[in-house]
Design an enzyme around this catalytic site. Structure first.
Site, short mmCIF file in Angstrom:
data_model
loop_
_atom_site.label_atom_id
_atom_site.label_comp_id
_atom_site.label_asym_id
_atom_site.label_seq_id
_atom_site.Cartn_x
_atom_site.Cartn_y
_atom_site.Cartn_z
N LYS A 179 -4.09 4.23 12.65
CA LYS A 179 -5.52 4.66 12.55
C LYS A 179 -6.17 4.47 11.32
O LYS A 179 -5.26 4.41 10.23
CB LYS A 179 -5.49 6.35 12.97
CG LYS A 179 -4.86 7.29 12.04
CD LYS A 179 -5.00 8.59 12.47
CE LYS A 179 -4.61 9.85 11.52
NZ LYS A 179 -5.50 9.98 10.46
N LEU A 211 1.04 3.86 2.31
CA LEU A 211 1.60 4.24 3.54
C LEU A 211 3.06 3.16 3.65
O LEU A 211 4.01 3.87 4.02
CB LEU A 211 0.72 3.85 4.70
CG LEU A 211 1.38 4.13 6.03
CD1 LEU A 211 1.79 5.39 6.13
CD2 LEU A 211 0.42 3.40 7.15
N ASP A 240 13.79 33.41 20.88
CA ASP A 240 13.74 32.30 19.70
C ASP A 240 14.59 31.15 19.98
O ASP A 240 15.87 31.40 20.19
CB ASP A 240 13.93 32.88 18.41
CG ASP A 240 13.92 31.96 17.21
OD1 ASP A 240 13.31 30.92 17.50
OD2 ASP A 240 14.39 32.19 16.22
N TYR A 255 2.08 11.94 15.30
CA TYR A 255 2.28 13.23 15.93
C TYR A 255 2.90 13.18 17.09
O TYR A 255 3.94 14.05 17.74
CB TYR A 255 1.01 14.08 16.15
CG TYR A 255 0.94 15.10 14.87
CD1 TYR A 255 1.03 16.57 15.34
CD2 TYR A 255 0.69 14.74 13.85
CE1 TYR A 255 0.96 17.22 14.31
CE2 TYR A 255 0.88 15.79 12.74
CZ TYR A 255 0.89 16.93 13.05
OH TYR A 255 0.89 18.02 12.04
N LYS A 286 4.66 1.86 1.26
CA LYS A 286 5.84 2.20 0.14
C LYS A 286 6.60 3.60 0.65
O LYS A 286 7.59 3.99 0.27
CB LYS A 286 5.25 2.48 -1.20
CG LYS A 286 4.84 1.11 -1.88
CD LYS A 286 4.32 1.03 -3.33
CE LYS A 286 3.31 1.87 -3.39
NZ LYS A 286 2.79 1.88 -4.91
N HIS A 332 -4.59 13.65 16.48
CA HIS A 332 -3.17 14.25 16.66
C HIS A 332 -3.49 15.47 17.60
O HIS A 332 -2.68 15.87 18.35
CB HIS A 332 -2.74 14.97 15.34
CG HIS A 332 -2.71 13.76 14.26
ND1 HIS A 332 -2.42 12.65 14.56
CD2 HIS A 332 -2.86 13.77 12.95
CE1 HIS A 332 -2.26 11.49 13.49
NE2 HIS A 332 -2.62 12.51 12.42
N LYS A 335 6.82 35.43 22.53
CA LYS A 335 6.61 36.94 21.88
C LYS A 335 6.35 37.71 22.95
O LYS A 335 5.53 37.59 23.64
CB LYS A 335 5.30 36.59 20.93
CG LYS A 335 4.94 37.59 19.95
CD LYS A 335 3.88 37.20 19.02
CE LYS A 335 2.63 37.76 19.84
NZ LYS A 335 1.38 37.60 18.94
N GLY A 367 0.73 -1.28 -0.08
CA GLY A 367 -0.01 0.05 0.01
C GLY A 367 0.80 1.39 0.03
O GLY A 367 2.02 1.25 0.14
N THR A 380 15.22 28.22 17.76
CA THR A 380 14.86 27.21 16.67
C THR A 380 15.81 26.04 16.54
O THR A 380 16.79 26.18 16.51
CB THR A 380 15.07 28.04 15.35
OG1 THR A 380 14.27 29.28 15.40
CG2 THR A 380 14.78 27.25 14.09
#
Length: 502
Positions: free
Chosen positions: A152, A19, A404, A183, A21, A244, A386, A17, A406
Site C-alpha cells: 500500500k 521498509l 481469558d 494486518y 531495511k 487495516h 468480559k 528504502g 492470552t
C-alpha cells in the site's frame, strides 16, 4: 516446503528504502533460515549505487540476533543475496536485471528445474507504473511462475485505485498479484476464522439478536516523529482505516466461506463490503493531536502535530478519526460498527470488541455492565470475555472480570511469526487467502471516497485532543449516540498463571 515447484528468486524492488531495511530483508533472512530451500536466492534492486555488503550493513541494526546461530544465518542469507542498481523508468536497467536473474537461474535450468520469480514492490506510487511495466516487458520468469507483491497505498481514492487496478490487470493475472495488508498476517487475524467458525458456541450469538455494537480500535502512543511529510497527504483514514480496519471488520462480519480456498474467503469479504453504504460526515469525528504542555519540552508528548517541521502549519489532516459503518444485511441490521483510529493516544493497541445487549430482566439493581467479547490483535494477543461475577466473601458484591485466553501464555514456547514473515511465506506457497483482491479494494474505496473527498475539499478543521489522551470527547459522544457503553470501571490485565495452574 512451498507448494510451487522449482527454485525461487526473490527480487526486492526498492531494496534500499526504510521498509526494506527494517522489515523485508530481516523477514527474508528468517524465512531462509527456517523454511526456504538452500537454493533460494535474493536480489535487491534500487536506484542507489550500493553493494550487497552496504545493504547488509544497513539491515544489521534491524535484525533481531540472539545467538551465534542467528548471526550465522544472517551471514548465510546475504551470501545468497546480490544487488543491482538501476533506474525505475529505464528499460535498459531492467534488461540488466533480467540478465542477472538468468545468470542466477543457470545452474537450475541446466538441470531442467523451473525457476520462479517473486517481485516485492517497496517503491513509491510515483514510479509504480514504470516498474510494473518494465517487469512485464523484461523480467518475467521464462519457465516458472512470476508473482508480484504490491505494498500500500493502493491508490489515493476510488478513482486512482481503479486506474492502478486496471493498469495491473493489463500486465498480470489476478492470480499473480499479492496486495499485502500486513494486518491480515497478524496472529489474531489469522485466528478469527477458527474462533468464529470452528466453535459452535459463538454461532448462535454472532448476530443482531445478541450484539449491541461492534468496535474496532487502532491506537498508537506515538506521533508522526518527523515523518509528517509522509503522513500528511494521507491522514489516518487512508493510512489505517480504509485498509487495516476494514479488513478486520470483514473478518468479524463475513459469513462462513464454503472452504478455506482464497477465492471463497475473499468472496465472502466482498459480500460484506457491498452491504456497507458510504460513510456519512455526521457519523464521523476527526481529530488532530496537540502537545501536552505539562510534559517536558524535549519529550514527544510536548509537541503537537503541527509542531512537526515536516507538516504544513495550516494542515487540517486528521491524526484521529472515529467512523460508524452499517452492514445492511439480515445478520447485522441495526448493529453499528464503530471504527476508531488515532496517533498520539494513551496506549498502543489494536482490538476488536463485540458488546452484547444488556441482560434482560435485571434483578441486580442496575449493577451489571454489558458483556463483551474482545479480540486483542496487538500487543499481547488474547481473546477474553468480559462478564459479571460475585466477589468471593460474605457480601453480595458484583465485579467485572474476564474469561481469558492470552495466547502468549497458553502457547508459551511457540513461535509467534511476524506478520510479514507469515505473508511472504504465503507468497512462496501461492496462498492468496490473506491478500486483498481487486474487488475488495474497489469496495473499500467506495465506502470511504465520498467522505475523503469532502474532507479534502472542505478542509474541515479537526477537533484538538491532547497527546496521550483517549482522543476527542466528541468521539465518546458519537459512540454514546449509537448506545456503545464505556464505563471506565474495567481494565484488562493479562493473566499470569503459574505452571502448576496451567
Amino acid at each position: 516446503m512451498p507448494a510451487t515447484e522449482g527454485d525461487t528468486i526473490f527480487i526486492l524492488v526498492g531494496a534500499s528504502g526504510d521498509l526494506s531495511k527494517k522489515k523485508i530483508w530481516p523477514t527474508l533472512c528468517n524465512l531462509k533460515r527456517d523454511f526456504l530451500s538452500k537454493s533460494s536466492k535474493f536480489v535487491g534492486y534500487a536506484r542507489s549505487k550500493l553493494t550487497i555488503e552496504e545493504i547488509k550493513t544497513g539491515v544489521k541494526p534491524h535484525f533481531k540476533s540472539k545467538t551465534a546461530d542467528d548471526e550465522a544465518a544472517f551471514d548465510d542469507f546475504f551470501a545468497s543475496s546480490s544487488y543491482i542498481s538501476g533506474r525505475y523508468d529505464e528499460v535498459s536497467s531492467f534488461i540488466k536485471l533480467s540478465e542477472h536473474l538468468a545468470s542466477l537461474s543457470l545452474e537450475s535450468t541446466s538441470k531442467g528445474v523451473n525457476v520462479n520469480y517473486i517481485f516485492y514492490l517497496a517503491v513509491p506510487p510515483s514510479v509504480f507504473d514504470a516498474v510494473t511495466s518494465n517487469i512485464k516487458l523484461c523480467c518475467m520468469a521464462p519457465k516458472g511462475v512470476t508473482r508480484v507483491v504490491v505494498e500500500k497505498p493502493f491508490g489515493h481514492d476510488l478513482e486512482s485505485s481503479e486506474v492502478l487496478s486496471k493498469h495491473l490487470a493489463t500486465l498480470f493475472w489476478e492470480q499473480q498479484l499479492y496486495r499485502i495488508d500486513h494486518y491480515l498476517g497478524k496472529e489474531m487475524s489469522q485466528n478469527m476464522l477458527v474462533l468464529r467458525f470452528g466453535n459452535q458456541m459463538f454461532g448462535p450469538i454472532w448476530n443482531n439478536q445478541s450484539i449491541k455494537a461492534v468496535k474496532l480500535t487502532f491506537k498508537e502512543a506515538i506521533g508522526t516523529k518527523g515523518r509528517g511529510g509522509y503522513f500528511d497527504p494521507s491522514g489516518i483514514i487512508r493510512d489505517v482505516m480504509q485498509n487495516h480496519m476494514v479488513q478486520l471488520l470483514c473478518l468479524v462480519a463475513m459469513e462462513k466461506p464454503p472452504s478455506l480456498e482464497a477465492d471463497d474467503i475473499r468472496a465472502e469479504k466482498v459480500k460484506v463490503l457491498k452491504r456497507i453504504q458510504p460513510v456519512k460526515m455526521e457519523d464521523v469525528v476527526l481529530g488532530q493531536y496537540v502537545g501536552d504542555k505539562s510534559k517536558p519540552e524535549d519529550s514527544e508528548a510536548y509537541q503537537g502535530y503541527l509542531d512537526d517541521p515536516t507538516v504544513p502549519k495550516s494542515s487540517t489532516t486528521p491524526t484521529f478519526a472515529t467512523a460508524v459503518l452499517h452492514v445492511n444485511n439480515d445478520r447485522w441490521e441495526g448493529v453499528p460498527f464503530i471504527i476508531k483510529a488515532g496517533k498520539g493516544l494513551n496506549e498502543r493497541k489494536a482490538e476488536i470488541r463485540l458488546q452484547f445487549k444488556d441482560a434482560q430482566g435485571d434483578i441486580f439493581s442496575q449493577k451489571c455492565q454489558r458483556n463483551e467479547l474482545v479480540f486483542r490483535v496487538q500487543p499481547n494477543e488474547a481473546v477474553y470475555a468480559k462478564l459479571m461475577t460475585k466477589i468471593p466473601g460474605m457480601e453480595f458484591k458484583l465485579e467485572e472480570t474476564e474469561l481469558d485466553l492470552t495466547l502468549t501464555e497458553r502457547f508459551h514456547g511457540h513461535k509467534f511469526p511476524d506478520a510479514y514473515e507469515r505473508l511472504l511465506w504465503d507468497v512462496y506457497c501461492g496462498n492468496q487467502s490473506s491478500f486483498v483482491r481487486s474487488d475488495e479494494l474497489r469496495e473499500a474505496w467506495r465506502i470511504f471516497t465520498p467522505l475523503l473527498n469532502e474532507i479534502d475539499t472542505a478542509k474541515h478543521k479537526p477537533v484538538d485532543y491532547i497527546f496521550g489522551s483517549r482522543g476527542p470527547l466528541e468521539s465518546d459522544e458519537l459512540e454514546r449516540k449509537y448506545d456503545m457503553k464505556f464505563s471506565g470501571t474495567y481494565t484488562y490485565k493479562p493473566s499470569q498463571l503459574s505452571k502448576s495452574q496451567l
